[in-house]
Design a protein around this motif. Sequence first.
Motif, short mmCIF file in Angstrom:
data_model
loop_
_atom_site.label_atom_id
_atom_site.label_comp_id
_atom_site.label_asym_id
_atom_site.label_seq_id
_atom_site.Cartn_x
_atom_site.Cartn_y
_atom_site.Cartn_z
N ILE A 7 0.42 -1.38 0.14
CA ILE A 7 -0.09 -0.08 -0.15
C ILE A 7 0.38 1.16 0.27
N GLY A 8 0.35 1.66 -1.13
CA GLY A 8 1.96 2.74 -1.16
C GLY A 8 1.27 4.68 -0.24
N ALA A 9 2.40 4.68 0.70
CA ALA A 9 1.41 5.58 1.67
C ALA A 9 2.83 7.56 1.10
N ASN A 10 2.06 7.91 1.01
CA ASN A 10 3.46 9.27 0.99
C ASN A 10 3.70 10.06 2.22
N ASP A 11 2.73 9.99 3.46
CA ASP A 11 3.88 9.73 4.92
C ASP A 11 3.48 8.88 5.52
N SER A 15 -0.04 6.75 7.94
CA SER A 15 -0.46 5.79 7.23
C SER A 15 0.27 4.29 8.15
N GLY A 16 1.23 4.37 8.66
CA GLY A 16 1.74 3.53 9.45
C GLY A 16 0.68 3.49 11.01
N ARG A 17 0.37 4.74 11.43
CA ARG A 17 -0.30 4.84 13.24
C ARG A 17 -1.54 4.50 12.10
N PHE A 18 -1.63 4.89 10.93
CA PHE A 18 -3.55 4.38 10.52
C PHE A 18 -3.52 2.72 10.76
N TYR A 19 -2.68 1.96 9.73
CA TYR A 19 -3.23 0.18 9.45
C TYR A 19 -2.35 0.00 10.83
N ALA A 20 -1.67 0.49 11.95
CA ALA A 20 -0.87 -0.42 13.28
C ALA A 20 -2.33 -0.10 13.77
N ALA A 21 -3.60 0.80 14.14
CA ALA A 21 -4.70 0.95 14.60
C ALA A 21 -5.59 -0.32 13.42
N VAL A 22 -5.89 -0.36 12.56
CA VAL A 22 -6.98 -1.38 11.67
C VAL A 22 -5.94 -2.92 12.72
#
Length: 138
Positions: A7-11, A15-22
């Motif tokens: 999954i491409g991320a600009n930041d 994005s890592g915080r989001f996917y860690a939460a999910v």
Amino acid sequence: MLSYITIGANDVAASGRFYAAVLTPLGYEKTESPEGIAFTAPAVPGRDGGSATVYVKKPYDGKPAAVGNGSMTAFRAGTHEMVRSVHAAGLRAGGSDEGAPGFRAEYSAHFYVGYLRDPVGNKLAIFCADPAQGSRDG
């Protein structure tokens, strides 16, 4: 069997915080490297090919990450409560709501799902289709 998804991320940090939460509540393990972040699914005994991994990183070609129209990644949760909890955690971690958790009439009576968009705008679903968890018909 799915081996990995990138999954491409600009930041990458956001994005890592989001996917860690999910993904962490779903049992994925997080590892970081200079290239990005990897979330590895728990091993399934007797399944060849290893565990599926979700990579969050800047695009290889150096261009900005962009949303794929019509693409969506879905993650299975064990309970309706887990769907609600993970959806809420994704919102708190910078995601946006694309559909609150609930049953969807257009799917099976047991399909309970919540939809999110990550910080880039990629769509994902968190779902539970376990008949033991109930149905839209009660």
